[in-house]
Design a protein around this motif. Structure first.
Motif, short mmCIF file in Angstrom:
data_model
loop_
_atom_site.label_atom_id
_atom_site.label_comp_id
_atom_site.label_asym_id
_atom_site.label_seq_id
_atom_site.Cartn_x
_atom_site.Cartn_y
_atom_site.Cartn_z
N GLN A 30 0.84 -1.19 0.00
CA GLN A 30 0.00 0.00 0.00
C GLN A 30 0.87 1.25 0.00
N ALA A 74 2.07 0.10 4.07
CA ALA A 74 1.92 -1.27 4.57
C ALA A 74 2.44 -2.23 3.53
N SER A 102 -6.58 4.78 5.63
CA SER A 102 -7.18 3.55 6.12
C SER A 102 -8.50 3.28 5.43
N PHE A 103 -8.68 2.05 4.93
CA PHE A 103 -9.94 1.69 4.27
C PHE A 103 -11.04 1.46 5.30
N TYR A 104 -10.73 1.57 6.57
CA TYR A 104 -11.74 1.40 7.62
C TYR A 104 -12.85 2.44 7.46
N ASN A 114 -11.36 -6.04 13.24
CA ASN A 114 -12.52 -5.22 13.58
C ASN A 114 -13.26 -4.67 12.37
N TYR A 115 -12.87 -5.10 11.19
CA TYR A 115 -13.53 -4.61 9.98
C TYR A 115 -13.70 -5.79 9.03
N SER A 174 -9.88 -7.40 8.68
CA SER A 174 -8.74 -6.53 8.87
C SER A 174 -8.75 -5.93 10.26
N GLU A 229 -7.85 -2.43 12.23
CA GLU A 229 -7.74 -1.01 11.89
C GLU A 229 -6.31 -0.55 12.08
N TYR A 230 -5.75 -0.03 11.02
CA TYR A 230 -4.42 0.57 11.09
C TYR A 230 -4.54 2.02 10.66
N ASN A 231 -4.29 2.93 11.54
CA ASN A 231 -4.32 4.33 11.13
C ASN A 231 -3.21 4.66 10.15
N GLY A 253 -2.99 -0.50 6.20
CA GLY A 253 -3.19 -1.89 6.61
C GLY A 253 -3.55 -2.77 5.44
#
Lengths: 115, 114
Positions: free
Chosen positions: A48, A56, A98-100, B31-32, B93, B95-97, B100
């Motif tokens: 990434q 990453a 972050s894709f979160y 957490n995702y 996944s 969470e990686y700020n 990730g």
């Protein structure tokens, strides 16, 4: 259409050669991800980049490298190619690091065949 | 290491029936959990996702459930249609700020017969 553009769509080359795969992310997206999809390994995360910096790293071989340029497009370089490198290579992008919070959007891939 | 197991690998249903795909993850810190649909010749497309603070999420005919204790999550498609035929991938996944990676399951090939 996801808005992620990958070129070329197909690539056929010989063992030992080097190729470059190109990806243009969706407009406004700062993160670019590279994934490899093969029948035996499935979808594997490679690397990434976020706003030009590596963020990453996954299962990327030392023979592979990537970079993201100031205009945010990215290139994946594959060298000393082996038969086992034949696969679909996907680029994905997201708006933030972050894709979160900003989901991944995938391109349609580059199919690499090594003969 | 991190791993996501997905079952079944193939699923065939009649139009109008429901389809369920199940995934199990190994890393309790995950957490995702997104689900992707991949049609022939195209890249994966996000169809729904869920975060660890939610047990269930619905979007029209699609729902996802999450059981953190058992470390598994499922995709439910109701009233299936032929255009639902595709390969579906689950992923997980942490969470990686700082960035990730998504760990994908091996995929489920869904076939909806008219």
């Amino acid at each position: 259409d996801s808005g992620v553009t990958q070129t070329p769509k197909h690539l056929i080359t010989a063992t030992g050669q080097r190729v470059t795969l190109r990806c243009s992310p969706r407009s406004g997206d700062l993160s670019v991800y590279w994934y490899q999809q093969s029948l035996d390994q499935g979808l594997q995360f490679l690397i990434q980049y976020y706003n030009g910096e590596e963020r990453a790293k996954g299962n990327i071989l030392e023979r592979f490298s990537a970079q993201q340029f100031p205009d945010l497009h990215s290139e994946l370089n594959l060298s000393s190619l082996e038969l086992g490198d034949s696969a679909l290579y996907f680029c994905a992008s997201s708006a933030t690091v972050s894709f979160y919070n900003s989901p991944l959007h995938f391109g349609n891939g580059t199919r690499l065949t090594v003969t | 290491g991190e791993n996501v197991e997905q079952h079944p690998s193939t699923l065939s249903v009649q139009e109008g029936d429901s389809a369920v795909i199940k995934c199990t993850y190994s890393d309790s810190a995950s957490n995702y959990f997104p689900w992707y649909k991949q049609e022939l010749g195209k890249g994966p497309q996000l169809i729904i996702d869920i975060r660890s603070n939610v047990g269930e999420k619905k979007d029209q005919r699609i729902a996802v459930t999450l059981n953190k204790t058992a470390k598994h999550f499922s995709l439910h498609i109701t009233e299936t249609q032929p255009e639902d035929s595709a390969v579906y991938f689950c992923a997980a996944s942490k969470e990686y700020n700082q960035g990730g990676k998504l760990i994908f399951g091996q995929g489920t090939e869904l076939s909806v017969k008219p």
